[in-house]
Design a protein around this motif. Structure first.
Motif, mmCIF file in Angstrom:
data_model
loop_
_atom_site.group_PDB
_atom_site.id
_atom_site.type_symbol
_atom_site.label_atom_id
_atom_site.label_comp_id
_atom_site.label_asym_id
_atom_site.label_seq_id
_atom_site.Cartn_x
_atom_site.Cartn_y
_atom_site.Cartn_z
ATOM 1 N N GLY A 99 -6.510 1.892 2.881
ATOM 2 C CA GLY A 99 -5.536 0.840 3.160
ATOM 3 C C GLY A 99 -4.154 1.219 2.644
ATOM 4 N N GLY A 100 -3.879 2.529 2.605
ATOM 5 C CA GLY A 100 -2.582 2.978 2.123
ATOM 6 C C GLY A 100 -2.542 3.262 0.640
ATOM 7 N N PHE A 101 -3.583 2.884 -0.100
ATOM 8 C CA PHE A 101 -3.612 3.122 -1.544
ATOM 9 C C PHE A 101 -4.318 4.449 -1.846
ATOM 10 C CE2 PHE A 101 -3.366 -1.429 -1.029
ATOM 11 C CZ PHE A 101 -2.523 -1.855 -2.045
ATOM 12 N N PRO A 102 -3.732 5.283 -2.692
ATOM 13 C CA PRO A 102 -4.469 6.472 -3.119
ATOM 14 C C PRO A 102 -5.696 6.012 -3.902
ATOM 15 C CG PRO A 102 -2.459 6.218 -4.420
ATOM 16 C CD PRO A 102 -2.441 5.135 -3.391
ATOM 17 N N LEU A 132 -0.690 -0.018 -9.177
ATOM 18 C CA LEU A 132 -0.915 -0.579 -7.841
ATOM 19 C C LEU A 132 -2.099 -1.541 -7.839
ATOM 20 C CD1 LEU A 132 -0.538 2.700 -5.684
ATOM 21 C CD2 LEU A 132 1.249 1.168 -6.524
ATOM 22 N N GLU A 161 -1.742 -5.250 -6.657
ATOM 23 C CA GLU A 161 -1.493 -5.288 -5.209
ATOM 24 C C GLU A 161 -2.788 -5.010 -4.425
ATOM 25 O OE1 GLU A 161 2.280 -4.439 -4.197
ATOM 26 O OE2 GLU A 161 1.698 -5.594 -2.431
ATOM 27 N N ARG A 200 -4.866 -7.356 -1.800
ATOM 28 C CA ARG A 200 -5.170 -6.896 -0.436
ATOM 29 C C ARG A 200 -6.655 -7.117 -0.131
ATOM 30 N NH1 ARG A 200 -2.925 -6.555 3.934
ATOM 31 N NH2 ARG A 200 -3.307 -4.761 5.265
#
Lengths: 194, 107, 1012
Positions: C806-809, C831, C834, C838
């Motif tokens: 989902g865009g997160f490392p 992160l 956040e 999500r």
């Protein structure tokens, strides 16, 4: 969906405690922990190159402009750089060591600690309220670093100038450390010892 | 409250920056050792009145373990030294023997 | 009467008036007064009642040694009991109240104790209240607690509204005491270049010298002090702090200083007290000396005062405690008080000097003023109730037959001086007896030593037994020079300032007054005012066999009050040695323990109160939990949500809802607190094989394995999932509380035992926010996030993958602690909040439910998974928990292997892990014992097991538990009897519960739910 849509946030969200002595969250900082043999040029060379500065002496910091090296232990350095950079830089550095057969451990630790900046004339007095370390100018001149404790938690104290110090502590206790330092800065702000 | 100089990083550390680790120079006995050897390793300690050799970790500093020769009565520190040494270095022994002539590292 | 004199008082500002109240009565005073001087100026001689007999008591001293004048100060959140009036600087509006009296100071019911004093001898408490036992709880204790005790504690609900702080100082030389000796020693050390910190407990510099007179280099002491202070202030390497007491000297030059910043000026911004935590290379104790009282009958009647204190009140505050004063003394110094009183216009009606030939030049001076001196005389008894009325004089060397009744309203007593040796003694300094001065003084042959084994404390001046001005100054120069030399400074020739004063005749030791006092007089001669210990008590203790000074002290409580025997110790020792027929040095002293005088709890606590009482560790998602009903559970210093209560929900309802939602659909757990340690290097596999009971070197890259860690004595200490990140790199998960000590444990073995192994570790616990995504819909949620293949084929159970989710490392570990399909996802901590948001947002369509630690616990118990700290307690080995499968048989060695081969570890009778189901569906108490037939040697019921975890399982609809039971695994289906929390052996049917032994795995034993 791209990674850049997310903003890194420190636990203190950029908090500032104002006064004669200010305490503020330095915000997200890129940090890489590197462990290796500090006497081996095969280890120190690539680290220096990445940091763009010479290796610091024992309990010293080197570098400037946001790319700095802190001496953390006889076999450990902490590399500071802009947040986000370590995500690529850390594995690249590790890969280089692995390729050269240099025994070293490299890890992105950008999110593990917070940096608090203590600024003002009586910066040393504020620190001396909380740490058993000798924070006099003779013991800790600008450019020096000491890992010790503030009240009940571990911290690294870095003296930047006679009016500015940085306190590095673990992320989970950021709030505790911020309140500690804020309290120490507010209590008897004109008490001068050093 | 003691102060000990960490031989690994050179800092003079206060006791609250250190973590104690008990008696130094224990020889590990593992599988194959006799019950007597193993119990000696695991449980029997000198707890001497006078010079003691101890393990300490500079826990709130460089994180390194080191050894200290200290007097449990007077709190005099005869010296600190690397955790890798099998026994105290000569200069530490000399300082201990200056106070306790003929003192030997406990067997 | 006690009153303000027409003139004099070097500390008070007569041009200005302030008001204060004592027991509600408003009174006048001047700025510069202490509470004691102000009370005396207002004719308040009676200031308190004694501890045991409730005898009326007045001010005896003028400083920190005061035993009687303890009062409650302030109101509301600033109320503080047991404050010494003699060291309380007065300010406008101060409110004080007397203590230890009911209903009032003047009319005290408890004074009946005094009438019964004949029946309250030494050791009274020990002797009287032994029997019957029940009386203690219901009768003796409540009565004694009301009648005895000092002051009253502040209201339990009130909170101190002041702030306090610590301050750490590192100095070459610390000088304690700002009298002339301290000032001079500090000056010498600082002029030699040493960094010097000089502290003085009072607000004034110069100590006693300005009151006692004489000259220094031809100047008055006051002028010399002023000049010296100016010189000190010009030295950049010297700092002086007033109102800062040297409270304790400890190992390696560690000293506590107690600074009172705002007690004299409430309302001032800043902390009230500052605790100085000082590390000094050398410590000079220039702490002066304290005058001893004389032990005659009625020496506690208000109006009887130390001669030096009376002189202080006259000279420093312009106050006299009486109009007609009798002086009783055994030395020349007492005469200085008579002279000062006479000079101030107070009538000195008689001097009783116990010495057969009287005194020296000072006596002559006094006689020249027309004052009568009776040599060889002393006091048989002082009479008067709440105020001195008559002194009955007698022969000093007699039995107390009265020779004359002398009408007077105050008595000054001088028994000689004792050096303040407390700080010298705190850390092991020894004392020697000074025959001439009849006092203990520091023995230079046996000083307290520091880290280098060399002396670290140097006594100076009167504290070193040098009581004359000239000797004290010379001694101070020597002390200052020595201190400077010891911290590596060079010192040239220094000539001490010349102190000159009237020469004194020798003192005559006098411990019991008169020396052959009859028993009835000894019954009224007090040694310890605060604890009401009399000469007769100590003699009784000696007769009853309490010959050791430490025993006699505890038996009689001599010196055990809040003044720690500052006035009573030497007199008490002398009486004891006299009774035992031994010399005083043979009897020895009791131990001097810190603090010198009591210090506030606030100062000790410093900043550690309220939200800073202890560190609180917060995960990256902490703020969300807090805003969403988290009921917190402390785990180490972390706080974790126990559950999230919705409006109207009970804790139990919330836990059950979270469990069912997770099992049926989708749950989220903040698992960030789990320890994460990276282990890397060519020898990392070998190292982990030693650390864990199972084999980690064979774990393929990309896979996860549950591992157990034991201590060298074989007991289970931690568990967690180990992940192989790369060929030479592993990631070890630890329990929440285990991260720091497991990392320290690893480093211990790597640094001290296997230091030639090439391994590095890094504790990266806080680098990541970790979320367990749990439940049948877990995979679909991650797929919705997108970016990584989390299918059964790509990411089977016990594997992991790295990528962007989902865009997160993210690192995704497919591991499960609940038995459900489960992924633990680690993202960078910054992160984390956040990422959590999500997951909640995208999981809404499956009613995603955050769950807390209790749901975690119940779900793991339903699956029979152990929890470190529940199933283990430091005496449990993996074999007890049926975890033999996780103990490698192939490895030659691992930490704990040898210990597990010990006879007791292999004993088949060790209790083993089983599951339990309660027979009536209820919940067993955790810790409940399974009772067995018969009794043990102590007459207690035999036991055969105990409950280690117990919960209500909403999944199964009944109480479940895990327990360690004798022969447990062989007794499946057997019903046992367990104790309840109110277990009563006499009524077992009502206070026990029945439960049946079952497999610990109660839910989905085939593991089908996870295998999807």
């Amino acid at each position: 969906m791209s990674e850049t849509s997310y903003e890194p946030v420190t636990p203190l969200l950029g908090a500032i405690s104002e006064g004669a002595l200010s305490v503020r969250d330095a915000g997200p900082t890129g940090m890489i922990a590197v462990r290796g043999d500090l006497t081996d040029p095969g280890f120190t060379g690539p680290v220096s190159a990445l940091a763009g500065c010479a290796l610091p002496g024992v309990w010293r910091a080197s570098g400037h402009g946001g790319r700095e090296l802190l001496w953390m232990a006889p076999d450990e350095l902490l590399l500071l750089m802009p947040y986000g950079e370590p995500r690529l830089a850390a594995p690249t550095l590790q890969a280089e060591f692995d390729r050269q057969g240099v025994h070293a451990l490299v890890h992105d630790v950008s999110d593990m600690r917070v940096r608090l900046i203590v600024e003002g004339t009586h910066m040393r007095e504020a620190l001396a309220r909380l740490t058993p370390a000798d924070v006099s100018p003779a013991a800790l001149p600008p450019g020096s670093l000491r890992r010790t404790r503030i009240a009940q938690v571990a911290a690294a104290l870095r003296i930047v100038s006679e009016e500015q110090a940085e306190v590095l502590c673990f992320r989970s206790v950021a709030d505790y450390a911020f309140r500690l330092l804020g309290g120490a800065a507010r209590n008897a702000p004109d008490f001068e010892y050093f | 409250m003691l102060t000990l100089t960490c031989p690994c990083c050179g800092l003079e550390a206060a006791e609250i920056e250190l973590a104690p680790g008990g008696e130094a120079h224990l020889v590990r006995f593992g599988p194959g050792s006799s019950d007597a050897e193993f119990e000696d390793y695991l449980f029997n300690r000198q707890a001497a009145k006078g010079p003691v050799l101890e393990r300490w970790r500079h826990a709130y500093g460089c994180g390194k373990w080191f050894l200290a020769a200290r007097d449990s009565v007077t709190m005099e520190v005869y010296g600190t030294y690397s955790a890798r040494l099998p026994q105290p270095p000569e200069e530490v022994l000399t300082r201990i023997r200056a106070r306790h002539p003929g003192w030997q590292v406990p067997a | 009467m006690s009153t303000r004199l027409a003139k004099g008082g070097r500390f008070v500002d007569r041009s200005s008036k302030i008001r204060f109240t004592f027991d509600g009565v408003s009174m006048n005073a001047h700025p510069g007064d202490t509470l004691a001087s102000a009370l005396l100026a207002n004719d308040r001689l009676l200031v308190g009642r004694s501890f045991k007999y409730h005898r009326p008591r007045g001010v005896v001293a003028s400083g920190a040694e005061e035993p009687n004048a303890l009062v409650g100060l302030g109101t509301g959140p600033r109320f503080e009991p047991n404050q010494r009036a003699t060291t309380t600087e007065l300010f406008d509006g101060l409110t004080a109240e007397s203590q230890n009296r009911w209903p009032s100071l003047e009319q005290d019911v408890g004074a009946v104790n005094a009438a019964l004093s004949r029946f309250l001898p030494a050791g009274f408490y020990y002797k009287t209240f032994l029997w019957p036992r029940a009386f203690w709880k219901h009768l003796y204790e409540p009565v004694i607690r009301r009648a005895a005790g000092l002051g009253k504690a502040p209201h339990p609900e009130s909170r101190d509204s002041d702030s306090y702080e610590h301050f750490h100082a590192h100095v070459d030389v610390l000088v304690v005491g700002g009298g002339v000796a301290g000032l001079l020693a500090a000056k010498v050390a600082a002029e030699a270049g040493a960094q010097v910190l000089l502290i003085e407990q009072s607000a004034h510099w110069g100590g006693r010298a300005p009151v006692d007179g004489g000259t220094i280099d031809g100047m008055t002491p006051e002028a010399w002090v002023e000049q010296t202070l100016a010189e000190l202030d010009a030295l950049p390497n010297l700092r002086r702090v007033a109102r800062c007491m040297g409270a304790a000297v400890q190992d390696h030059g560690y000293v506590l200083g107690y600074e009172r910043l705002t007690d004299h000026a409430p309302g001032t911004i800043g902390p009230r007290h500052r605790l100085w935590r000082i590390r000094a290379g050398q410590i000079i104790t220039a702490t002066g000396a304290i005058e001893r009282p004389l032990s005659f009958a009625g020496n506690d009647v208000p109006g009887v005062m130390l001669a030096s204190a009376m002189r202080d009140y006259v000279v420093n505050y312009g106050v006299t405690p009486g109009q007609k004063v009798v002086l009783v003394t055994n030395n020349d110094d007492g005469y200085r008080t008579a002279l000062a009183l006479h000079e101030a216009g107070v009538d000195v009606v008689r001097v009783l000097d116990a010495r057969p030939m009287g005194g020296g030049k000072l006596m002559e001076q006094l006689r020249e003023q027309g004052i009568r001196v009776d040599p060889g005389r002393a006091i048989a008894k002082v009479s008067g109730g709440k105020r001195v009325a008559t002194v009955h004089s007698c022969l000093a060397d007699g039995e107390g037959n009265v020779l004359e009744d002398i009408a007077c309203d105050a008595v000054a007593m001088s028994g000689g001086w004792s050096p303040v040796v407390h700080l010298w003694s705190h850390c092991g300094g020894k004392l020697r007896w000074d025959e001439a001065g009849a006092f203990f003084r520091p023995d230079p042959e046996r000083p307290p030593t520091g880290a280098d084994g060399l002396p670290m404390v140097i006594p100076a001046g009167a504290a070193n037994g040098e009581l004359t001005l000239r000797n004290a100054l010379e001694d101070a120069v020597i002390a200052g020079k020595n201190a400077a030399l010891k911290v590596g400074r060079e010192v040239g020739e220094i000539v001490a300032p010349f102190g000159e004063e009237v020469a004194e005749a020798a003192l005559m030791p006098l411990w019991i007054v008169p020396t052959k006092a009859t028993p009835d007089l000894r019954m009224k001669a007090f040694l310890d005012y605060q604890n009401d210990v009399k000469v007769a008590d100590l003699q009784l203790a000696a007769r009853e066999g309490y010959e050791s000074v430490e025993h006699a002290k505890r038996y009689t409580t001599l010196g055990m009050a809040t003044d720690q025997g500052k006035l009573s110790n030497i007199n008490g020792l002398a009486v004891l040695s006299d009774t035992l027929g031994e010399a005083i040095p043979q009897v020895g002293t009791t131990t001097f323990r810190p603090p010198y005088t009591p210090i506030s709890f606030g100062a000790i606590t410093g900043e550690a109160r309220g939200e800073l009482f202890q560190p609180l560790r917060r995960t990256p998602m902490d703020a969300w939990h807090d805003a969403n009903g988290a009921e917190w559970e402390p785990v180490g210093h972390w706080r974790r949500p126990y559950c999230y209560r919705r409006p109207g929900e009970s804790t139990e309802m919330a836990v059950n809802r979270e469990i069912l939602a997770t099992r049926q659909s989708l749950g989220l757990l903040d698992a960030s607190t789990l320890g994460k340690i990276v282990v890397k290097g060519p020898d990392a596999g070998k190292f982990l094989d030693m650390l864990y009971t199972n084999m980690m070197s064979t774990l393929p890259v990309g896979k996860c394995r549950y591992g157990l860690m034991c201590s060298e004595n074989g007991f289970l200490m931690d568990d967690g999932v180990v992940v192989r990140l790369a060929e030479d790199t592993w990631l070890c998960h630890t329990t929440t509380g285990g991260a720091d000590h497991i990392h320290a444990h690893m480093e211990d073995w790597l640094q001290c035992e296997w230091f030639d192994w090439r391994v590095y570790t890094a504790n990266i616990t806080e680098q990541y926010a970790q979320v367990a995504v749990v439940g049948p819909e877990a995979r679909i949620l991650l797929e919705k996030l997108g970016g990584m293949d989390v299918s059964k084929e790509a990411l089977p159970f016990m594997t992991w993958a790295e990528g962007t989710l989902g865009g997160f490392p993210a690192r995704v570990f497919r591991i499960s602690f609940s038995g459900e399909l489960s992924y633990e996802v680690a993202v960078p901590a910054h992160l984390g909040r956040e990422f959590w948001g999500r997951l909640l947002e995208l999981g809404a369509e499956w009613d995603v439910t955050p769950y807390g630690t209790e749901a975690l616990h119940v779900m793991r118990a339903e699956k029979g998974f152990i929890m470190i700290g529940d199933e283990t307690d430091g005496t449990v080995i993996p074999q007890d928990l049926n975890l033999g499968w996780a103990i490698s048989k192939k490895k030659e060695d691992f930490l704990g292997k040898r210990a597990q081969a010990r006879v007791n570890m292999a004993d088949p009778k060790r209790w083993k892990l089983v599951g339990l189901e309660t027979s009536d569906g209820g919940v067993l108490p955790t810790g409940a014992l399974a009772i067995a037939p018969g009794k043990n040697a102590n007459g207690q019921r035999n036991t055969q097991g105990r409950v280690t975890s117990s919960y209500f399982s909403p999944t199964l609809g009944r109480g479940i538990a895990m327990a360690l039971v004798l022969d447990g695994p062989q007794r499946m289906g057997e019903e046992l009897t367990f104790t309840t929390d109110d277990y009563d052996p006499a009524d077992e049917s009502k206070t026990t519960l029945r439960a049946t032994i079952v497999s610990p795995v109660l839910y989905d034993p085939e593991g089908a739910r996870n295998d999807v």
